[in-house]
Design a protein around this motif. Structure first.
Motif, PDB file in Angstrom:
ATOM      1  N   SER A   1       0.820  -1.190   0.070  1.00 24.93           N
ATOM      2  CA  SER A   1       0.031  -0.080  -0.025  1.00 24.93           C
ATOM      3  C   SER A   1       0.935   1.419  -0.032  1.00 24.93           C
ATOM      4  CB  SER A   1      -0.825   0.148   1.099  1.00 24.93           C
ATOM      5  OG  SER A   1      -0.340   0.297   2.323  1.00 24.93           O
ATOM      6  N   ALA A   2       0.268   2.297  -0.625  1.00 25.60           N
ATOM      7  CA  ALA A   2       0.818   3.605  -0.430  1.00 25.60           C
ATOM      8  C   ALA A   2       0.135   4.772  -0.591  1.00 25.60           C
ATOM      9  CB  ALA A   2       2.184   3.617  -1.784  1.00 25.60           C
ATOM     10  N   GLY A   3       0.591   5.963  -0.275  1.00 23.40           N
ATOM     11  CA  GLY A   3      -0.208   7.084  -0.466  1.00 23.40           C
ATOM     12  C   GLY A   3       0.536   8.097  -1.323  1.00 23.40           C
ATOM     13  N   THR A   4      -0.385   9.061  -1.807  1.00 22.47           N
ATOM     14  CA  THR A   4       0.241  10.024  -2.685  1.00 22.47           C
ATOM     15  C   THR A   4       0.897  11.262  -1.908  1.00 22.47           C
ATOM     16  OG1 THR A   4      -2.185  10.985  -2.943  1.00 22.47           O
ATOM     17  CG2 THR A   4      -1.468   9.669  -4.683  1.00 22.47           C
ATOM     18  N   GLN A   5       0.224  11.295  -0.574  1.00 21.05           N
ATOM     19  CA  GLN A   5       0.776  12.354   0.309  1.00 21.05           C
ATOM     20  C   GLN A   5       0.793  11.687   1.733  1.00 21.05           C
ATOM     21  OE1 GLN A   5      -1.899  15.684   0.009  1.00 21.05           O
ATOM     22  NE2 GLN A   5      -1.612  15.841  -2.037  1.00 21.05           N
ATOM     23  N   PRO A   6       1.720  10.574   1.866  1.00 18.92           N
ATOM     24  CA  PRO A   6       1.677   9.812   3.180  1.00 18.92           C
ATOM     25  C   PRO A   6       1.731  10.344   4.546  1.00 18.92           C
ATOM     26  CG  PRO A   6       3.682   9.458   1.903  1.00 18.92           C
ATOM     27  CD  PRO A   6       2.857  10.464   1.174  1.00 18.92           C
ATOM     28  N   GLU A   7       0.883   9.728   5.487  1.00 24.14           N
ATOM     29  CA  GLU A   7       0.923  10.403   6.805  1.00 24.14           C
ATOM     30  C   GLU A   7       0.957   9.475   7.723  1.00 24.14           C
ATOM     31  OE1 GLU A   7      -2.873  12.185   7.316  1.00 24.14           O
ATOM     32  OE2 GLU A   7      -2.763  13.354   5.512  1.00 24.14           O
ATOM     33  N   PRO A   8       1.319   9.517   8.894  1.00 22.94           N
ATOM     34  CA  PRO A   8       1.489   8.233   9.716  1.00 22.94           C
ATOM     35  C   PRO A   8       0.127   7.677  10.003  1.00 22.94           C
ATOM     36  CG  PRO A   8       2.289  10.265  10.858  1.00 22.94           C
ATOM     37  CD  PRO A   8       1.647  10.799   9.580  1.00 22.94           C
ATOM     38  N   ILE A   9       0.377   6.077  10.128  1.00 22.94           N
ATOM     39  CA  ILE A   9      -0.938   5.456  10.142  1.00 22.94           C
ATOM     40  C   ILE A   9      -1.727   5.916  11.640  1.00 22.94           C
ATOM     41  CG2 ILE A   9      -1.675   2.987  10.788  1.00 22.94           C
ATOM     42  CD1 ILE A   9       0.882   2.008   9.300  1.00 22.94           C
ATOM     43  N   ASP A  10      -2.889   5.970  11.262  1.00 22.95           N
ATOM     44  CA  ASP A  10      -3.999   6.351  12.331  1.00 22.95           C
ATOM     45  C   ASP A  10      -4.150   5.087  13.249  1.00 22.95           C
ATOM     46  OD1 ASP A  10      -6.619   6.384  13.774  1.00 22.95           O
ATOM     47  OD2 ASP A  10      -6.561   8.606  12.334  1.00 22.95           O
ATOM     48  N   GLU A  11      -3.855   5.528  14.412  1.00 23.94           N
ATOM     49  CA  GLU A  11      -3.921   4.745  15.660  1.00 23.94           C
ATOM     50  C   GLU A  11      -5.324   3.702  15.691  1.00 23.94           C
ATOM     51  OE1 GLU A  11      -1.826   3.317  17.834  1.00 23.94           O
ATOM     52  OE2 GLU A  11      -0.433   4.539  16.944  1.00 23.94           O
ATOM     53  N   ARG A  12      -6.461   4.385  15.223  1.00 20.59           N
ATOM     54  CA  ARG A  12      -7.606   3.652  14.952  1.00 20.59           C
ATOM     55  C   ARG A  12      -7.444   2.393  13.946  1.00 20.59           C
ATOM     56  NH1 ARG A  12     -11.264   9.049  14.218  1.00 20.59           N
ATOM     57  NH2 ARG A  12      -9.499   9.317  12.912  1.00 20.59           N
ATOM     58  N   THR A  13      -6.687   2.714  12.863  1.00 24.11           N
ATOM     59  CA  THR A  13      -6.318   1.528  11.873  1.00 24.11           C
ATOM     60  C   THR A  13      -5.870   0.172  12.559  1.00 24.11           C
ATOM     61  OG1 THR A  13      -6.191   3.096  10.157  1.00 24.11           O
ATOM     62  CG2 THR A  13      -5.302   1.055   9.789  1.00 24.11           C
ATOM     63  N   LEU A  14      -4.690   0.528  13.400  1.00 25.64           N
ATOM     64  CA  LEU A  14      -3.810  -0.261  13.987  1.00 25.64           C
ATOM     65  C   LEU A  14      -4.823  -1.093  15.009  1.00 25.64           C
ATOM     66  CD1 LEU A  14      -0.489   1.488  14.226  1.00 25.64           C
ATOM     67  CD2 LEU A  14      -1.047  -0.202  12.522  1.00 25.64           C
ATOM     68  N   THR A  15      -5.354  -0.348  15.717  1.00 28.34           N
ATOM     69  CA  THR A  15      -6.217  -1.041  16.649  1.00 28.34           C
ATOM     70  C   THR A  15      -7.407  -1.816  16.436  1.00 28.34           C
ATOM     71  OG1 THR A  15      -5.769   0.957  18.116  1.00 28.34           O
ATOM     72  CG2 THR A  15      -7.781  -0.342  18.870  1.00 28.34           C
ATOM     73  N   LEU A  16      -8.013  -1.571  15.165  1.00 27.40           N
ATOM     74  CA  LEU A  16      -9.082  -2.195  14.488  1.00 27.40           C
ATOM     75  C   LEU A  16      -8.602  -3.468  13.872  1.00 27.40           C
ATOM     76  CD1 LEU A  16     -12.104  -2.662  13.761  1.00 27.40           C
ATOM     77  CD2 LEU A  16     -11.411  -1.210  11.801  1.00 27.40           C
ATOM     78  N   LEU A  17      -7.498  -3.396  13.238  1.00 32.46           N
ATOM     79  CA  LEU A  17      -6.720  -4.800  12.819  1.00 32.46           C
ATOM     80  C   LEU A  17      -6.270  -5.498  13.669  1.00 32.46           C
ATOM     81  CD1 LEU A  17      -4.506  -2.926  10.068  1.00 32.46           C
ATOM     82  CD2 LEU A  17      -6.635  -4.223   9.581  1.00 32.46           C
ATOM     83  N   GLN A  18      -5.825  -5.329  14.850  1.00 30.66           N
ATOM     84  CA  GLN A  18      -5.465  -5.974  16.121  1.00 30.66           C
ATOM     85  C   GLN A  18      -6.652  -6.597  16.867  1.00 30.66           C
ATOM     86  OE1 GLN A  18      -3.195  -3.139  17.916  1.00 30.66           O
ATOM     87  NE2 GLN A  18      -1.206  -3.445  16.526  1.00 30.66           N
ATOM     88  N   LYS A  19      -7.608  -6.058  16.593  1.00 24.50           N
ATOM     89  CA  LYS A  19      -8.793  -6.557  17.311  1.00 24.50           C
ATOM     90  C   LYS A  19      -9.436  -7.476  16.560  1.00 24.50           C
ATOM     91  CE  LYS A  19     -13.338  -4.721  17.725  1.00 24.50           C
ATOM     92  NZ  LYS A  19     -14.189  -3.499  17.416  1.00 24.50           N
TER      93      LYS A  19
END
Length: 138
Positions: A35-53
């Motif tokens: 995955s990649a972004g055209t204007q990358p930003e740090p991964i949102d904590e909610r993204t990581l939390t949801l994946l781990q959950k």
């Protein structure tokens, strides 16, 4: 040989990270997934939390710029937002460019938008894997 898939969005902080983790999990090694972004930003904590959950591996996830993949070829480049679709129409080494437009879940406070995006991506990626597996086996 494994098919290569690149998920794109603007920030590479939510939608494309969810898609990368979901496809990696569902395809069980059938694809090389990025995955990649055209204007990358740090991964949102909610993204990581949801994946781990949901017991999905987040160890390889990091925010990346689309320029990191310059010169690489992909079987599929899947854009997850209208802006990245417009910016990457001419992705030079993509066999197929697919647009799956999802609203940015980060605009809402809380996790509801993330959960909805996760569910919708999960279903769409299941279908993608099913279709691609059928194509490989035919």
């Amino acid at each position: 040989m494994k098919k290569r898939v690149l998920f794109l969005c603007v920030g590479n902080s939510a939608r494309s990270q969810l898609a990368e983790a979901l496809l990696r999990h569902q395809a069980q090694g059938q694809f090389d997934v990025f995955s990649a972004g055209t204007q990358p930003e740090p991964i949102d904590e909610r993204t990581l939390t949801l994946l781990q959950k949901n017991d999905l591996d987040t160890s390889e996830l990091r925010s990346k710029s689309v320029s990191e993949f310059s010169g690489q070829s992909f079987d599929f480049v899947i854009s997850l937002c209208e802006k990245s679709t417009q910016e990457c129409q001419s992705f030079p080494l993509a066999d197929k460019i697919i647009a799956w437009d999802y609203p940015d879940p980060r605009i809402e406070s809380g996790t509801r938008g993330f959960e909805q995006t996760f569910r919708e991506l999960n279903e769409r990626i299941k279908m993608f894997v099913l279709v691609q597996s059928k194509d490989i086996n035919d």
